[in-house]
Design a protein around this motif. Structure first.
Motif, PDB file in Angstrom:
ATOM      1  N   TYR A  50       2.390   6.625  -9.870  1.00 34.93           N
ATOM      2  CA  TYR A  50       1.469   5.585  -9.418  1.00 34.93           C
ATOM      3  C   TYR A  50       0.430   6.245  -8.516  1.00 34.93           C
ATOM      4  O   TYR A  50       0.773   6.878  -7.509  1.00 34.93           O
ATOM      5  N   ASN A  55      -0.043  -2.314 -10.690  1.00 41.53           N
ATOM      6  CA  ASN A  55       1.185  -2.028  -9.948  1.00 41.53           C
ATOM      7  C   ASN A  55       2.353  -1.672 -10.860  1.00 41.53           C
ATOM      8  O   ASN A  55       3.308  -1.042 -10.418  1.00 41.53           O
ATOM      9  N   LEU A  56       2.310  -2.095 -12.098  1.00 41.86           N
ATOM     10  CA  LEU A  56       3.378  -1.771 -13.041  1.00 41.86           C
ATOM     11  C   LEU A  56       2.961  -0.545 -13.840  1.00 41.86           C
ATOM     12  O   LEU A  56       1.976  -0.569 -14.574  1.00 41.86           O
ATOM     13  N   LYS A  58       3.991   2.363 -16.596  1.00 37.70           N
ATOM     14  CA  LYS A  58       4.910   2.691 -17.694  1.00 37.70           C
ATOM     15  C   LYS A  58       4.947   4.204 -17.872  1.00 37.70           C
ATOM     16  O   LYS A  58       3.925   4.886 -17.747  1.00 37.70           O
ATOM     17  N   GLU A  64       9.825   2.304 -16.571  1.00 40.51           N
ATOM     18  CA  GLU A  64       8.668   1.771 -15.866  1.00 40.51           C
ATOM     19  C   GLU A  64       9.021   1.636 -14.392  1.00 40.51           C
ATOM     20  O   GLU A  64      10.195   1.674 -14.015  1.00 40.51           O
ATOM     21  N   GLU A  66       7.547  -0.333 -10.584  1.00 50.05           N
ATOM     22  CA  GLU A  66       6.622  -1.284  -9.984  1.00 50.05           C
ATOM     23  C   GLU A  66       6.327  -0.901  -8.552  1.00 50.05           C
ATOM     24  O   GLU A  66       7.244  -0.780  -7.726  1.00 50.05           O
ATOM     25  N   ASN A  68       5.220  -1.894  -5.096  1.00 51.15           N
ATOM     26  CA  ASN A  68       5.192  -3.119  -4.311  1.00 51.15           C
ATOM     27  C   ASN A  68       4.799  -2.763  -2.886  1.00 51.15           C
ATOM     28  O   ASN A  68       5.618  -2.256  -2.107  1.00 51.15           O
TER      29      ASN A  68
END
Lengths: 110, 110
Positions: A50, A55-56, A58, A64, A66, A68
């Motif tokens: 990320y 926010n998600l 893969k 995957e 997320e 947060n």
């Protein structure tokens, strides 16, 4: 101090069930977050990252994660676990250098 | 083609000896790293080189001396080996935010 934490030393799931491997971070600014997997007697393999945006995220092998921000978490997930997913998973962040979590051993039972 | 390679894969030696581990990457990356993974699987950075220049040097005993003859190679020389040096040593390279790891060298000091 900036860090990532993996609160679970081990996660056990049955094949076909969803899995979650938890990671929380304590990083100032905008973190670059990663998940790596290490199979026995092998080097670390990149799964996903990320940086910014959705926010998600893969990644490889159906995984995957997320991002947060409010919970400062970056949990790794997969809808249906495979026995071959059994390995050691590391959460990491990049802030001038890489900082790795302590690792979580995932055990998927047939 | 192997992206990041290390030799040897296994190294067993006695206390007091001097040994070297070699790393090569064919990805064209500018930055290379050495990590140590201890018996509890905890992964910690030791050194980082960018274009043959040392940029990160963690608190590592000066018995450990990295050498980068060119940006595709980063070798690790260890003098006067001690029992506590037993670990798996990983080389990695990067050209951005993610890192690519070698298969590791398992060093056992007896």
């Amino acid at each position: 101090a900036q860090s990532v934490a993996q609160p679970e030393d081990q996660v056990k799931v049955a094949e076909g069930n969803p899995l979650t491997v938890k990671c929380t971070y304590s990083v100032s600014g905008n973190p670059y977050l990663f998940w790596y997997v290490q199979y026995p007697n092998r080097g670390l393999q990149f799964l996903l990252k990320y940086i910014t945006g959705d926010n998600l995220v893969k990644g490889s092998y159906g995984f995957e994660a997320e991002f947060n921000k409010s919970q400062t978490s970056f949990h790794l997930k997969k809808p249906s676990a495979l026995v071959s997913d059994s390995a050691l998973y590391f959460c990491a962040y990049n802030f001038n250098k890489f900082y790795f979590g302590s690792g979580t051993k995932l055990n998927v039972k047939p | 083609d192997t992206a990041v390679s290390q030799t040897p894969k296994y190294l067993v030696t006695q206390m007091g000896n001097d040994k070297s581990i070699k790393c090569e990457q064919n990805l064209g990356h500018d930055t290379m790293y050495w990590y140590k993974q201890d018996s509890k699987k905890f992964l910690k950075i030791m050194f980082s080189y960018n274009n043959k220049e040392l940029i990160i040097n963690e608190t590592v005993p000066n018995r450990f001396s990295p050498k980068s003859p060119d940006k595709a190679h980063l070798n690790l020389h260890i003098n006067s080996l001690e029992l506590g040096d037993s670990a798996v040593y990983f080389c990695a390279s990067s050209q951005g935010v993610e890192q690519y790891f070698g298969p590791g060298t398992r060093l056992t000091v007896t």
